[in-house]
Design an enzyme around this catalytic site. Structure first.
Site, PDB file in Angstrom:
ATOM      1  CG  ASN A 109       0.960  -5.373   1.740  1.00  0.00           C
ATOM      2  OD1 ASN A 109       0.297  -4.734   0.921  1.00  0.00           O
ATOM      3  ND2 ASN A 109       0.945  -6.691   1.786  1.00  0.00           N
ATOM      4  CE  LYS A 110      -5.843  -7.056   6.284  1.00  0.00           C
ATOM      5  NZ  LYS A 110      -6.707  -7.967   5.530  1.00  0.00           N
TER       6      LYS A 110
ATOM      7  CG  ASP B 164      -2.096  -0.971   0.995  1.00  0.00           C
ATOM      8  OD1 ASP B 164      -3.051  -0.592   0.302  1.00  0.00           O
ATOM      9  OD2 ASP B 164      -2.030  -2.101   1.499  1.00  0.00           O
TER      10      ASP B 164
END
Length: 414
Positions: free
Chosen positions: A319-320, A309
């Site tokens: 990121n996630k 992201d």
């Protein structure tokens, strides 16, 4: 006055929508442009899909994205009140097989609706299902690349409205829209970077912003494709991943590995959809998030690939949540970690704002607990073997230069 319910279905692919020019064989508005449309006897949802299949042949290639509130269109000359039910579908294919009701079709940016002779109030239908700042701010189902395209569509549509009538205002209003888009998802720099590039390069007019937004949408789609290709060239036959990155999924489909391990990715469970999609062509194992480290040990992937992201100027990846744990596990097992992301995901600074979900998704019981519910985590550059972008596999020093480019584009606000 006769009242008739109809569906109007916009199919979207690569930022464009499908318009059909109605033939002389239809009973109304021959020669005018329309979306997929037809009568909605009883069940508009079912009729929408039936009309898509009949008029385009894409019935198996579409996914519903949004359904708008119905509204009335009165045609006094025909003595008809049309009750329009608008829909927006994602289309995975652009190969249209039009039937006798269509003379011609075209994939166009939706603002073209305002410049063509269309069926009555076609723009009003699109207006009810198009992306907005609000839908981007509230979306927790899609990745940052996908949301950045929607943000560009918002900017394009708002500029088109002002360029082709329907709403007053010019550059200053569009600058407000751009700032709202940048602020909608502060943890996703790709949204700000792509919006900033439009405003930095456009002349200060609605027409200029619309034109530059169209070009940026096309460039963004190409950039994401090229990042996927860079990653695909490095993927072995046995890989692991987590969450839902469109770039990663495209890389997997291009590389066509023999087997894929996918983490479920709580709390949203996005990995389930990825696993189902990838399983259509290859062997897939779905793992729970708590099991991922052990699964990497036992299942023995030859590489772990994740999306991003955001990428900090030093090469750290936001990121996630779960990405950092996956990378640590991979490092322990000697498994390389690849990141697939367009260069537009590089942040202009080292800040990493971590968005959270509703704590009740983690715990909603009676005890007085402090609940952690982050959506993202940060993986340091030392755990990452390659960042695969549309500019190739970049090194940390290259990332700093990309950040400087994005910083320069952000200067349009000065």
């Amino acid at each position: 006055m006769n009242e008739v319910d109809i569906v109007t279905c916009f199919l979207r692919n690569r930022g464009e929508v499908l318009l059909l020019r109605r033939s002389d064989a239809v009973g109304s508005y021959a020669g005018r442009w329309a979306a997929v449309s037809g009568h909605a006897e009883g069940d508009p949802d079912a009729m929408a899909r039936e009309e898509i299949a009949e008029e385009t042949g894409l019935g198996d290639a579409v996914t519903l994205r949004r359904q708008g509130d119905p509204f009335d269109v009165v045609d006094a000359e025909r003595g008809t009140r049309w009750v329009v039910h608008p829909f927006l579908f994602k289309a995975d294919d652009r190969a249209v097989e039009a039937n006798y009701e269509t003379d011609e079709y075209a994939w166009v940016h939706p603002t073209a609706i305002r410049r063509r002779e269309t069926v009555p109030d076609l723009w009003a239908s699109y207006d009810r299902v198009r992306p907005t700042v609000k839908t981007i701010r509230e979306d927790r189902d899609h990745g940052s690349a996908w949301l950045s395209l929607r943000a560009l569509e918002v900017l394009r549509d708002e500029a088109g409205i002002r360029a082709w009538g329907g709403e007053s205002g010019g550059w200053d209003d569009l600058a407000v829209v751009a700032r709202d888009l940048r602020d909608a998802r502060p943890s996703m720099p790709v949204v700000a970077n792509r919006v900033n590039r439009v405003l930095a390069r456009a002349d200060r007019s609605p027409e200029g912003v619309e034109e530059m937004a169209r070009k940026e949408i096309e460039a963004a789609v190409s950039a994401d494709d090229e990042a996927a290709e860079t990653a695909a060239e490095r993927l072995p036959d046995r890989i692991a991943t987590l969450s839902r990155s469109g770039t990663v999924r495209e890389a997997i489909e291009r590389a066509d590995p023999d087997a894929v391990l996918v983490a479920k990715s709580r709390p949203g469970g996005e990995g389930v959809g990825v696993a189902e999609r990838v399983a259509e062509e290859r062997d897939v194992t779905l793992a729970g998030d708590a099991d991922l480290a052990w699964a990497i040990h036992e299942w023995e992937p030859a590489a772990v690939i994740v999306g991003a992201d955001a990428i900090r100027p030093d090469g750290a990846v936001l990121n996630k949540v779960g990405t950092r744990g996956a990378a640590l596990s991979a490092a322990h097992e000697g498994v390389p970690v690849l990141v697939a992301a367009a260069a537009d995901k590089v942040r202009v600074d080292a800040e990493a704002e971590i968005e959270s979900v509703d704590p009740e998704t983690i715990y909603d019981g009676p005890a007085d607990l402090t609940v952690r519910s982050p959506l993202f985590d940060v993986t340091p550059p030392g755990l990452i073997d390659a960042i695969c972008t549309d500019r190739g596999a970049v090194e940390p020093e290259d990332i700093g230069a990309i950040a400087a480019e994005h910083r320069a584009n952000a200067g349009w606000t000065g």
